[in-house]
Design a protein around this motif. Structure first.
Motif, PDB file in Angstrom:
ATOM      1  N   LEU B 121      34.499 -24.000   5.302  1.00 23.99           N
ATOM      2  CA  LEU B 121      34.356 -23.773   3.826  1.00 23.99           C
ATOM      3  C   LEU B 121      33.119 -22.785   3.502  1.00 23.99           C
ATOM      4  CD1 LEU B 121      35.492 -27.256   2.414  1.00 23.99           C
ATOM      5  CD2 LEU B 121      36.782 -25.249   2.236  1.00 23.99           C
ATOM      6  N   LEU B 122      31.949 -23.240   4.096  1.00 17.99           N
ATOM      7  CA  LEU B 122      30.876 -22.777   3.770  1.00 17.99           C
ATOM      8  C   LEU B 122      31.068 -21.259   3.940  1.00 17.99           C
ATOM      9  CD1 LEU B 122      28.197 -23.739   2.518  1.00 17.99           C
ATOM     10  CD2 LEU B 122      27.319 -23.816   5.261  1.00 17.99           C
TER      11      LEU B 122
ATOM     12  N   ARG C 355      16.713 -18.715   1.881  1.00 16.80           N
ATOM     13  CA  ARG C 355      16.565 -19.990   1.810  1.00 16.80           C
ATOM     14  C   ARG C 355      17.558 -20.620   1.304  1.00 16.80           C
ATOM     15  NH1 ARG C 355      10.551 -21.885   0.093  1.00 16.80           N
ATOM     16  NH2 ARG C 355      10.001 -20.962   2.002  1.00 16.80           N
ATOM     17  N   GLU C 356      18.114 -20.118   0.319  1.00 19.61           N
ATOM     18  CA  GLU C 356      19.170 -21.126  -0.364  1.00 19.61           C
ATOM     19  C   GLU C 356      20.692 -21.475   0.534  1.00 19.61           C
ATOM     20  OE1 GLU C 356      17.966 -18.278  -1.514  1.00 19.61           O
ATOM     21  OE2 GLU C 356      19.189 -17.192  -2.752  1.00 19.61           O
ATOM     22  N   ALA C 357      20.636 -20.368   1.500  1.00 22.94           N
ATOM     23  CA  ALA C 357      21.660 -20.503   2.444  1.00 22.94           C
ATOM     24  C   ALA C 357      21.312 -21.736   3.549  1.00 22.94           C
ATOM     25  CB  ALA C 357      22.079 -19.339   3.059  1.00 22.94           C
ATOM     26  N   ALA C 358      20.197 -21.694   3.764  1.00 21.09           N
ATOM     27  CA  ALA C 358      19.300 -22.875   4.589  1.00 21.09           C
ATOM     28  C   ALA C 358      19.666 -24.015   4.036  1.00 21.09           C
ATOM     29  CB  ALA C 358      18.125 -22.451   4.937  1.00 21.09           C
ATOM     30  N   PHE C 359      19.404 -24.170   2.619  1.00 19.16           N
ATOM     31  CA  PHE C 359      19.650 -25.455   2.181  1.00 19.16           C
ATOM     32  C   PHE C 359      20.928 -25.930   2.080  1.00 19.16           C
ATOM     33  CE2 PHE C 359      15.274 -24.701  -0.245  1.00 19.16           C
ATOM     34  CZ  PHE C 359      14.635 -25.683   0.269  1.00 19.16           C
ATOM     35  N   LEU C 360      21.781 -24.922   1.897  1.00 16.49           N
ATOM     36  CA  LEU C 360      23.348 -25.290   1.855  1.00 16.49           C
ATOM     37  C   LEU C 360      23.616 -25.882   3.077  1.00 16.49           C
ATOM     38  CD1 LEU C 360      25.280 -22.519   0.178  1.00 16.49           C
ATOM     39  CD2 LEU C 360      25.416 -24.961  -0.471  1.00 16.49           C
ATOM     40  N   ALA C 361      23.297 -25.108   4.230  1.00 14.82           N
ATOM     41  CA  ALA C 361      23.563 -25.640   5.585  1.00 14.82           C
ATOM     42  C   ALA C 361      22.951 -26.929   5.700  1.00 14.82           C
ATOM     43  CB  ALA C 361      23.028 -24.598   6.593  1.00 14.82           C
ATOM     44  N   ASN C 362      21.489 -27.187   5.197  1.00 18.81           N
ATOM     45  CA  ASN C 362      20.983 -28.551   5.275  1.00 18.81           C
ATOM     46  C   ASN C 362      22.202 -29.452   4.569  1.00 18.81           C
ATOM     47  OD1 ASN C 362      19.859 -30.063   3.243  1.00 18.81           O
ATOM     48  ND2 ASN C 362      18.052 -29.856   4.593  1.00 18.81           N
ATOM     49  N   ASN C 363      22.397 -29.249   3.281  1.00 22.19           N
ATOM     50  CA  ASN C 363      23.163 -30.237   2.597  1.00 22.19           C
ATOM     51  C   ASN C 363      24.619 -30.488   3.372  1.00 22.19           C
ATOM     52  OD1 ASN C 363      22.605 -30.773  -0.844  1.00 22.19           O
ATOM     53  ND2 ASN C 363      21.231 -30.069   0.656  1.00 22.19           N
ATOM     54  N   VAL C 364      25.017 -29.614   4.017  1.00 27.12           N
ATOM     55  CA  VAL C 364      26.191 -29.850   4.730  1.00 27.12           C
ATOM     56  C   VAL C 364      25.982 -30.971   5.865  1.00 27.12           C
ATOM     57  CG1 VAL C 364      27.905 -28.917   6.563  1.00 27.12           C
ATOM     58  CG2 VAL C 364      27.675 -27.851   4.230  1.00 27.12           C
ATOM     59  N   LEU C 365      24.883 -30.492   6.742  1.00 25.22           N
ATOM     60  CA  LEU C 365      24.500 -31.463   7.659  1.00 25.22           C
ATOM     61  C   LEU C 365      24.312 -32.793   7.194  1.00 25.22           C
ATOM     62  CD1 LEU C 365      22.278 -28.969   9.986  1.00 25.22           C
ATOM     63  CD2 LEU C 365      24.536 -30.111  10.396  1.00 25.22           C
ATOM     64  N   PHE C 366      23.561 -32.911   6.112  1.00 25.09           N
ATOM     65  CA  PHE C 366      23.290 -34.303   5.609  1.00 25.09           C
ATOM     66  C   PHE C 366      24.761 -35.043   5.141  1.00 25.09           C
ATOM     67  CE2 PHE C 366      18.733 -33.256   5.204  1.00 25.09           C
ATOM     68  CZ  PHE C 366      18.218 -34.460   5.967  1.00 25.09           C
ATOM     69  N   ALA C 367      25.500 -34.232   4.446  1.00 30.05           N
ATOM     70  CA  ALA C 367      26.720 -34.759   4.104  1.00 30.05           C
ATOM     71  C   ALA C 367      27.426 -35.377   5.167  1.00 30.05           C
ATOM     72  CB  ALA C 367      27.515 -33.650   3.152  1.00 30.05           C
ATOM     73  N   ILE C 368      27.710 -34.539   6.235  1.00 30.53           N
ATOM     74  CA  ILE C 368      28.198 -34.874   7.625  1.00 30.53           C
ATOM     75  C   ILE C 368      27.608 -36.143   8.085  1.00 30.53           C
ATOM     76  CG2 ILE C 368      28.788 -34.383   9.708  1.00 30.53           C
ATOM     77  CD1 ILE C 368      30.568 -33.011   8.098  1.00 30.53           C
ATOM     78  N   PHE C 369      26.240 -36.154   7.847  1.00 29.73           N
ATOM     79  CA  PHE C 369      25.493 -37.256   8.608  1.00 29.73           C
ATOM     80  C   PHE C 369      25.932 -38.506   7.919  1.00 29.73           C
ATOM     81  CE2 PHE C 369      20.800 -38.859   9.582  1.00 29.73           C
ATOM     82  CZ  PHE C 369      21.475 -39.968  10.490  1.00 29.73           C
ATOM     83  N   ALA C 370      25.847 -38.395   6.564  1.00 35.81           N
ATOM     84  CA  ALA C 370      26.251 -39.638   5.553  1.00 35.81           C
ATOM     85  C   ALA C 370      27.643 -40.191   6.087  1.00 35.81           C
ATOM     86  CB  ALA C 370      26.257 -39.235   4.031  1.00 35.81           C
ATOM     87  N   PHE C 371      28.434 -39.328   6.161  1.00 37.44           N
ATOM     88  CA  PHE C 371      29.925 -39.260   6.448  1.00 37.44           C
ATOM     89  C   PHE C 371      30.097 -40.197   7.914  1.00 37.44           C
ATOM     90  CE2 PHE C 371      33.996 -37.936   8.309  1.00 37.44           C
ATOM     91  CZ  PHE C 371      34.825 -38.687   7.435  1.00 37.44           C
ATOM     92  N   VAL C 372      29.277 -39.878   8.716  1.00 39.04           N
ATOM     93  CA  VAL C 372      29.291 -40.318  10.062  1.00 39.04           C
ATOM     94  C   VAL C 372      28.849 -41.746   9.788  1.00 39.04           C
ATOM     95  CG1 VAL C 372      27.989 -40.668  12.422  1.00 39.04           C
ATOM     96  CG2 VAL C 372      29.031 -38.291  11.456  1.00 39.04           C
ATOM     97  N   VAL C 373      27.671 -42.109   9.328  1.00 36.11           N
ATOM     98  CA  VAL C 373      27.190 -43.458   8.956  1.00 36.11           C
ATOM     99  C   VAL C 373      28.266 -44.290   8.408  1.00 36.11           C
ATOM    100  CG1 VAL C 373      25.455 -44.588   8.181  1.00 36.11           C
ATOM    101  CG2 VAL C 373      24.770 -42.764   9.179  1.00 36.11           C
TER     102      VAL C 373
END
Lengths: 177, 158, 654, 248
Positions: B121-122, C355-373
């Motif tokens: 999606l990204l 930088r904004e793209a890095a933040f986006l990637a960061n957010n995707v990772l954190f969202a997946i992390f939250a999903f895992v937990v």
């Protein structure tokens, strides 16, 4: 975007549904993978030093009661066990009752039985080997094993009046040896 | 600049070699205690919520721990067999590692699938944003924008 | 004694009722005032805030009074009170069980409400503030209600009780019980403030960037306390629980981790919105998620649904929190849908290397992390609902899946700080990452020389090296330009937080991968060897007081100092608690626990020894995170958030 | 607010944002965050976007018309197929990870080790003891093939042998007795505490060999060792007969 939000919405709704229906269930007659299987071969000694091997009790109905002298439900159900043991004496095909001591000292158990009655054998279970073999996590638990050495019933938690006699009689009829 | 690039290349090579070296190194033979720890880390305490046998100090956990120790010491069973011994006695709720089969495997598969899908999606979002680009501006465009910038600066300075 | 019996109960309930009514009135006043923009009504709001705060303080004080005077007419005191509990732990006993912890929640929430009311009192004509206060009043009303009905701490118990068991033994043998729960709750409850402003912005339709900047420090405050609370919990776990670990992934811990993850994602992605006007829906969703996860977490851990075996629902509290969770979600999602047209962001991303793209990637990772937990935590419930079968999902699952996520986040931490906004050329990147990359190589070489092995820990050390190089580069550049002022402000403080996170990651990598443990059967005065250290049992002693019997093994480590791991039996509860004894140093901890069964006056003892490297750096990293958070919140002379990353700060403009 | 007005507000917001971005861009270029080439292409991009928005606003103000939205040309089918392919790939990857990381336990039942497998055969033999003694004897022989010292198998095989040969001819009886008593004695030698072996040896001695003396001796030991209920039933029914035979 809309598809993603719809997916998230559905997932959340499902999660909510799961949370609503999730409710801890409690059955007195518990499940165990051991039911219908040969009983684990466990051996130990009684607190008086007599040897005990479960395999050698084939031929009798065996009732194992996992016990700790400080656990409240164990104390509560003790009179029922005494009653059960007495009533079994009259039976030709008498079930043998054994107490398996769980995480408790022999002295405390001896003292408890002198005070509250009960002359059946008390089996020591150092390191909880027997408890682990039966998958007993929390006392009291009561198990019934048929004369062929097959596990027939597991009761978790405190016994209710007459439950044990009723179950043993039912099983005796169901599995006539 | 050329030298910088070659330094970077050398650095990547060096890191690669060192990582391979470090990965092939081993931490010495497994002791019995290591085996016990590894097994008990994967088993749940049957009387607590979520703790492993390794973590828990509950009596039932102590019993299972000493049973595991006994079986490890006897050397007759492999780790998996010991785990399955405990599982057959206490039921599936003592397995802290979800199974690889059936519905249980979803707990492994869903996060991975979600990660890949969100990366996709990204990616599509990025490409969509980039294809929105119009062609290069005309002179008229430049003038309009310059005027707008000037207007804005004036209104701000007021 | 009898005269006071019940009095504190009555007073406490009265305070709760007053608080509830005050919150309802406050909510009405806020809604009515905001809708009609009636300043006369609006001016009343701070008074209601003061009223509910006073009520909450009163109720809490009544509870403390009951606990301190051991008023055993109350069921709650019967449950956790005891004459034999020392004063300090008795004070903390108030929040050691369900009802009391909800009461503490009420107190802190009311405190936040009043603080927000004071904070906005000069800006009360701004309807956003009024709406936000209205939301806070509604949440307050909910918690007052929960405390009044299903989780009533002032309920009367059966008469005739003269003494109780005292709090759970784990909650009365370490001083941390005084701090860990309140601090965690400050974070947990603090999330309500930015959530309230998000809802207010949605209601008013002013979803631009104004309210974000306004609540920035509140979010940071809550996030900081949540972080610190979680870290204190880990320390407690290490010092008290006796399994030598800091994080067990049990549902209660996961419940506190979930809002932390989404909160962390938010404080990153909010930067993108401020700077580039993107991710509006996403940011609001993150705030909603953070708040609703605190509610969901409370439901999961307090309702008993997760204690799979022999679970007991103590009260009907589960249904209340579930209903609240549903209301929060439905209302927020409805509002987001309603305001959908205004939430369209004007900005787009110019390049995937920015930088904004890095933040986006960061957010995707954190969202997946939250999903895992979240998935791992509720998965047993799903299986039970689907197949009526009990399973467990535990630490091995979470460790396995969070490890790659952690490594990916470390990689982002290594690259993102040097990335400019909008677009970076590989040239820039190559130039700016040069020294950080060498830091990584140095870390790799050093760890190899120290004997590390295995891909995952080595990658952690290498990436940790690059990331700390990148963070240090930013800090050095900032301080070179601005002196010590370069340490304050969001970007610079954030880099200090990054350094702390890296230390924690490296320390976790080292201690998880290179710990050794062994059970030693020690006989008095005979030395045993393990992993280059000697252990000698000197004595086994027994210490009794009127709440516990404690058996201590005195073990001489390396012939230098005596350590005393103990097992304490709390006689009133019948529960054994092991107390470890730890030799701490910067490089290695030696962690000793006494294994049951133990006998006093014996010349034997079974001791489990854990040799754990780098644990100390976990706490140093935590301290660094705390310092960084404070620096980030510091109102120093900062660059404007819209300035380029490399722009110097204008000095002395005032 | 009418549809048009909403659009106008949006356009104005976009214009403000784009203008701000242009100024930011200059700054960023000045401080070296952007190199010349990137700056030039980004600036062009922003300028044309800004110009477009401004033109739209102007035309909007002029004739109060909704500005033309650029038509979205997106092949629905293509994006659907791409999504589907990615979904399939994601599920495959998920399945792969699950297969790699999930717990796999040997699927067999409690009959894992030798000890366990004999236990399950023994209990099967037990259950068929009196229904089909011959099948039970075979099962016990199977156990003894795995574990020659299995006391229960030795004892019960001997006992079943004695039982089925009770009504046979003398020669068979004799043969059966010697085999059975050998096995029983071996069982007793292996574990003298096992009550069943003593009991059955006693009964066999009396029934097949007609030796009340020896039988009485074994039966006494048997009773002292607390035999299980079933065995005790056999013993109780024969004790009187043995006593009577001894009296003679």
């Amino acid at each position: 975007m809309k598809i993603v939000s719809a997916c998230v919405g559905v997932v959340v709704a499902l999660l909510f549904l799961v949370l609503v229906v999730s409710e801890p269930d409690q059955d007195i007659v518990a499940k165990s993978p051991l039911l219908g299987q040969p009983a684990p071969s466990v051996a130990s000694t009684t607190i008086d030093g007599e040897p005990f091997a479960l395999e050698r009790r084939k031929g009798s109905w065996v009732v194992l009661n996992f016990f700790n002298s400080t656990c409240v439900p164990c104390i509560n159900e003790h009179d029922l066990l005494v009653e059960f043991a007495a009533s079994e004496l009259a039976n030709a095909n008498a079930a043998e009752l054994y107490t398996i001591i769980n995480d408790d000292s022999s002295d405390a158990v001896r003292e408890f039985f002198t005070k509250n009655g009960g002359t059946w054998p008390k089996i020591t279970d150092d390191n909880g080997t027997i408890a682990v073999a039966f998958g007993v996590a929390r006392v009291p638990e009561t198990w019934i094993i048929d004369p062929n050495g097959i596990v027939r019933l597991r009761i978790t938690g405190e016994l209710s009046a007459g439950l044990l006699t009723e179950q043993v009689n039912r099983l005796r009829e169901e599995f006539v040896s | 600049m050329k030298t910088r690039r070659s330094i970077w290349l050398a650095m990547f090579l060096l890191v690669g070699v060192l990582l391979v070296f470090g990965a092939s190194r081993s931490g010495g033979p497994l002791t019995q205690q290591d085996r016990i720890d590894a097994i008990t880390l994967n088993l749940a305490c049957p009387t607590c919520s979520g703790e492993s046998i390794y973590v828990s100090r509950a009596p039932a956990s102590e019993s299972i721990r000493s049973e595991v120790a006994r079986q490890v010491a006897s050397g007759l069973r492999t780790d998996d067999e010991i785990v399955s011994y405990i599982e057959q006695r206490f039921g599936g709720q003592v397995l802290l590692v979800p199974r690889a089969s059936g519905v249980d495997s979803l707990v492994w598969a869903l996060p991975v699938a979600a990660l890949i899908f969100s990366a996709f999606l990204l990616f599509t979002a990025f490409s969509k944003w980039r294809t929105n680009k119009p062609t290069s501006p005309t002179l008229e465009d430049e003038q309009i924008v310059a005027q707008a910038l000037k207007n804005q600066a004036e209104s701000e300075s007021k | 004694m009898l005269a006071s019996a019940g009095i504190s109960g009555t007073i406490g309930r009265a305070f709760l009722l007053v608080g509830f009514i005050g919150a309802i009135f406050g909510a009405f006043a806020a809604v009515a005032g905001a809708r009609r923009n009636d300043q006369q009504i609006i001016r009343l709001i701070p008074r209601f805030a003061t009223l509910i705060f006073a009520a909450a303080v009163g109720a809490f004080a009544a509870m403390e009074y009951a606990m301190i005077t051991r008023d055993f007419s109350l069921a709650y005191v019967q449950k956790v009170g005891s004459w034999s509990t020392p004063a300090l732990y008795n004070f903390a006993a108030v929040w050691s069980a369900l009802e009391g912890s909800i009461l503490m929640w009420v107190l802190i929430l009311a405190g936040y409400t009043m603080a927000v009311a004071i904070w906005v009192r000069k800006r009360m004509q701004d309807v956003i503030a009024t709406w936000a206060l209205g939301v806070m009043f509604i949440v307050c009303a909910f918690f007052f209600l929960v405390s009044y009905f299903p989780a009533d701490p002032f309920a009367l118990g059966p008469p005739g009780v003269l003494d109780g068991p005292g709090p759970n033994p784990l909650l009365q043998n370490h001083i941390l019980v005084m701090f860990h729960p309140p601090i965690l709750y400050l974070g947990y409850v603090g999330v309500t403030v930015p959530f309230a402003f998000a809802i207010a912005a949605l209601i008013t339709g002013r979803v631009g960037e104004g309210w974000l900047v306004a609540t920035r420090r509140w979010s940071l405050f809550a996030w900081g306390f949540l972080t610190f609370g979680i870290a204190l919990g880990s320390w407690w776990s290490y010092e008290v629980l006796g399994w030598s670990g800091v994080w067990a992934w049990d549902p209660v811990e996961n419940a506190s981790l979930l809002p932390w993850i989404t909160g962390t994602a938010y404080i990153h992605s909010v930067l993108v919105q401020e700077r580039r006007g993107m991710l509006r829906v996403w940011n609001i969703s993150l705030l909603v998620a953070t708040f609703s996860l605190t509610i969901l977490g409370t439901f999961l851990t307090r309702s008993g649904v997760l204690n799979s075996v022999h679970a007991f629902s103590e009260s009907g509290i589960g249904a209340w929190f579930l209903a609240m969770f549903a209301v929060v979600l439905v209302v927020s999602v409805g509002l987001i849908g309603w305001r959908g047209d205004k939430l369209r962001s004007p900005g787009v991303i110019d390049s995937p290397l920015s930088r904004e793209a890095a933040f986006l990637a960061n957010n995707v990772l954190f969202a997946i992390f939250a999903f895992v937990v979240l998935l791992g935590t509720v998965f047993p419930l799903i299986i039970e609902a689907l197949q009526d079968r009990q399973i467990a999902v535990g630490a091995p699952f979470f460790n396995k899946l969070s490890m790659p996520i952690g490594l990916a986040l470390l990689t982002l931490m290594a690259i993102a700080p040097v990335l400019p906004w909008r677009k970076a050329s590989t040239e820039t990147l190559r130039d700016r990452l040069f020294w950080p990359a060498w830091c990584g190589v140095a870390a790799l070489v050093a760890s190899l020389l120290l004997g590390s092995y295995g891909v995952a820990p080595l990658l952690t050390f290498t990436l940790g090296g690059v990331a700390s190089g990148a963070a240090l580069r930013q800090v050095v550049l900032a301080t070179r330009r601005q002196g010590l002022r370069g340490l304050v402000g969001r970007a610079n403080g954030g880099m200090i937080v990054h350094l702390g996170v890296i230390l924690i990651a490296v320390s976790l990598g080292a201690s998880n991968s290179f710990s050794k443990s062994q059970e030693l059967s020690l006989v008095a005065n005979v030395e045993a060897q393990f992993s280059g250290h000697t252990f000698e049992l000197r004595d086994v002693v027994e210490v009794r007081d009127d709440r516990s019997i404690s058996v201590k093994a005195l073990v001489l480590v390396d012939g230098k100092k005596i350590y005393a791991p103990a097992i304490t039996k709390y006689t009133r509860i019948g529960m054994n608690v092991g107390t470890p004894s730890v030799r701490t140093s910067l490089t290695t901890d030696i962690y000793l626990t006494l294994e049951p069964p133990v006998r006093q006056d014996s010349n034997e003892a079974r001791i489990k020894v854990f040799i754990k490297p780098m644990i100390m750096w976990l706490w140093i990293g935590t301290a660094l995170m705390a310092i960084g958070t404070v620096l980030a919140a510091f109102p120093g002379r900062r660059r404007k958030p819209t300035e380029p990353t490399s722009a110097p700060v204008e000095v002395a403009k005032s | 607010m009418s549809e048009n007005l909403v659009l106008l507000v949006q356009l104005q917001e976009q214009r403000e944002f784009l203008l701000k971005s242009l100024r930011d861009l200059e700054q960023e270029h000045k401080f070296g965050d952007l190199d010349d080439q990137d700056f030039e292409s980004l600036r062009k991009d922003y300028v044309s976007r800004t110009a477009l928005v401004i033109k739209q606003i102007e035309s909007f103000n002029a004739d109060k018309q909704v500005p033309q939205q650029e038509p979205k040309q997106k092949s629905f089918r293509r994006s659907a197929i791409t999504t589907l392919v990615v979904l399939v790939f994601a599920s495959l990857a998920g399945w792969f990870v699950a297969a790699q990381s999930g717990q796999r336990l040997s699927g067999d039942s409690l009959a894992g080790s030798i000890e366990d497998s004999t236990a399950s055969i023994l209990s099967r033999a037990r259950a068929t003891n009196f229904v089909d003694p011959k099948a039970a004897i075979e099962l016990y022989t199977e156990v003894l093939a795995i574990d020659p010292d299995n006391i229960e198998a030795l004892t019960y095989r001997a006992w079943l042998l004695a039982l089925i040969s009770r009504n046979a001819g003398d020669e068979v009886k004799q043969l059966a007795f010697s085999s059975a008593s050998n096995d029983l004695k071996r069982a007793i030698a292996l574990d003298s505490e096992y009550p069943d072996a003593h009991c059955f040896l006693g009964i066999t001695l009396f029934r097949l060999a007609g030796d009340p003396q020896g039988a009485k001796e074994q039966l006494t030991i048997c009773s002292a060792k607390n035999p299980p209920a079933e065995v005790k039933g056999f013993v109780d029914s024969i004790v009187a007969e043995v006593d009577a035979a001894l009296q003679e």
